[in-house]
Design a protein around this motif. Structure first.
Motif, PDB file in Angstrom:
ATOM      1  N   CYS A  93       0.690  -1.287   0.018  1.00 34.23           N
ATOM      2  CA  CYS A  93      -0.047  -0.075   0.025  1.00 34.23           C
ATOM      3  C   CYS A  93       0.820   1.174   0.098  1.00 34.23           C
ATOM      4  O   CYS A  93       0.260   2.203   0.140  1.00 34.23           O
ATOM      5  N   HIS A  94       2.293   1.222  -0.073  1.00 36.35           N
ATOM      6  CA  HIS A  94       3.138   2.361  -0.276  1.00 36.35           C
ATOM      7  C   HIS A  94       4.402   1.878  -0.843  1.00 36.35           C
ATOM      8  O   HIS A  94       4.738   0.499  -0.926  1.00 36.35           O
ATOM      9  N   CYS A 125      -0.849   4.802   4.740  1.00 35.92           N
ATOM     10  CA  CYS A 125       0.488   4.261   4.911  1.00 35.92           C
ATOM     11  C   CYS A 125       1.649   4.923   4.486  1.00 35.92           C
ATOM     12  O   CYS A 125       2.896   4.788   5.347  1.00 35.92           O
TER      13      CYS A 125
ATOM     14  N   MET B   1      -3.201  -1.429   4.310  1.00 33.06           N
ATOM     15  CA  MET B   1      -2.355  -1.457   5.288  1.00 33.06           C
ATOM     16  C   MET B   1      -1.204  -2.420   5.158  1.00 33.06           C
ATOM     17  O   MET B   1      -1.026  -3.083   4.533  1.00 33.06           O
ATOM     18  N   HIS B   2      -0.089  -2.072   5.868  1.00 35.27           N
ATOM     19  CA  HIS B   2       1.086  -2.767   5.650  1.00 35.27           C
ATOM     20  C   HIS B   2       1.466  -3.705   6.939  1.00 35.27           C
ATOM     21  O   HIS B   2       2.582  -3.806   7.085  1.00 35.27           O
TER      22      HIS B   2
END
Ligand SMILES: Nc1nc2c(ncn2[C@@H]2O[C@H](COP(=O)(O)OP(=O)(O)OP(=O)(O)O)[C@@H](O)[C@H]2O)c(=O)[nH]1
Ligand SMILES: [Zn+2]
Ligand SMILES: [Zn+2]
Ligand SMILES: [Zn+2]
Ligand SMILES: [Zn+2]
Lengths: 218, 122
Positions: A93-94, A125, B1-2
């Motif tokens: 997500c990033h 994120c 989410m990570h």
């Protein structure tokens, strides 16, 4: 006989990313490349804004296009004849500093002055992951709703420049763009906030001026 | 989410430390998670429990310690716990409790730190 031992590890995963980010910045500084991390909500206009900047300025630009599937945005930038490296984040997500370091190896740094790094569309994120860029620009638009800033405060606290885009649509979606500006200012009194419409051109010159200012100060 | 990638990074870190110390098993892992990280500790714990299967950590107890936000205020002389308005992960608004300013340096609250592990050795 088994024995149990306690081992101090003290390995902070956030700090590990920060160290890699600083390494990226050293790589960029060596070739005198100024870099801008562009973060923002999905569809807020990050790619459109970078495309418009590429067409408007004289300095040589390169783009790292991060996306869940990078070929879409990367393809758009390629049409502007600038060096582009797409970064597929897959399910992530990033972007993180490690991914960006890989992309830097594929970027002709000696031939560019300014590197834009378009992050994955996400206001949550990217906050945790420094990439090593010299400034962070946050792009949101009125169509996400005028409570977007209140709902995602942390990303605005670390921003150097905030763009509130698609003001041409504010009335249609019933959003108060001035409220969004006030919300950002309350979180970060020093940050410059610019209202834009990439459709009509409103505010775009101010974005260019602001980025020029950061480049000059650097 | 990570949380998933962080969980994987945590497991890799623990396995690395365990192997360096010739562990036969990891019995306990203590992780510090700052209140300002975009990580949900419950989700993190759940994912850790899933991905440790078939590793040295399979039976380890995983302890997550919340780290509160501590600040050094640039507007007044305050150093200590921040006023986070009762908000928690994701939504922390950080203010100085003494002067109510947001012009603060964050000292703690942004960590995801594998602090200690307890291991068994032959
Ligand atoms: N009306 C209006 N539309 C805009 C404006 N800026 C961008 N758009 C449109 O919004 C859509 C999304 O723009 P993009 O530039 O792709 O947004 P993005 O942030 O790069 O999107 P992701 O990379 O998918 O997160 C496109 O259809 C643009 O043409 C604007 O100021 N006004
Ligand atoms: Zn895009
Ligand atoms: Zn690698
Ligand atoms: Zn994430
Ligand atoms: Zn204070």
């Amino acid at each position: 006989m088994h024995k149990v031992a306690e081992v101090e590890v003290q390995h902070d995963i956030m700090v590990a990313n920060k160290k890699l980010a600083r390494k990226n910045q050293r790589i960029l500084d060596k070739d005198r490349v100024f870099s801008v991390d562009v973060v923002g909500a999905i569809g807020s206009g990050k790619t459109s804004l970078i495309e418009a900047i590429i067409d408007a300025v004289d300095y040589k630009i390169g783009v790292i296009a991060g996306d869940v599937i990078s070929k879409y945005d990367a393809g758009r930038f390629e049409n502007h004849n600038v060096p582009v490296v797409g970064l597929n984040t897959g399910k992530e997500c990033h972007l993180d500093a490690h991914l960006v370091e890989h992309a830097l190896h594929d970027m002709p740094l000696e031939d560019i002055d300014v590197l834009f790094i378009e992050n994955v569309g996400n206001l949550i994120c990217p906050v945790d992951f420094d990439l090593g860029s010299h400034m962070r620009m946050v792009v949101i638009s009125v169509t996400e709703g005028d409570d977007t800033v209140e709902k995602h405060p942390l990303i605005f606290q670390d921003a150097d420049l905030v763009v509130i885009n698609k003001v041409d649509l504010a009335e249609a979606v019933g959003a108060d763009s001035d409220k969004m500006v006030r919300d950002v200012k309350e979180l970060n009194s020093e940050v410059q906030v610019i209202k834009t419409s990439l459709k009509t051109g409103t505010g775009f010159d101010d974005v260019i001026k602001a980025i020029d200012g950061f480049i000059t100060d650097n | 989410m990570h949380e998933l990638s962080m969980a994987q990074a945590i497991v890799d870190t623990v396995l690395d430390a365990a192997e360096k110390n010739n562990a036969t098993e990891v019995v306990e892992v203590t992780i510090e998670v700052g209140m300002l990280t975009m990580l949900n500790p419950e989700q993190l714990k759940f994912l850790l429990d899933v991905i440790v299967e078939d590793t040295l950590l399979a039976n380890a107890e995983i302890i997550i310690e919340d780290v509160p936000v501590e600040i050094d205020c640039r507007s007044c002389d305050y150093t200590g716990l921040a006023n986070t308005d009762g908000s928690d992960h994701y939504l922390s608004i950080v203010k100085c409790p003494q002067c109510d300013e947001r012009n603060v340096e964050i000292l703690t609250g942004k960590e995801c730190n594998v602090k200690t592990i307890k291991i068994e050795k032959e």
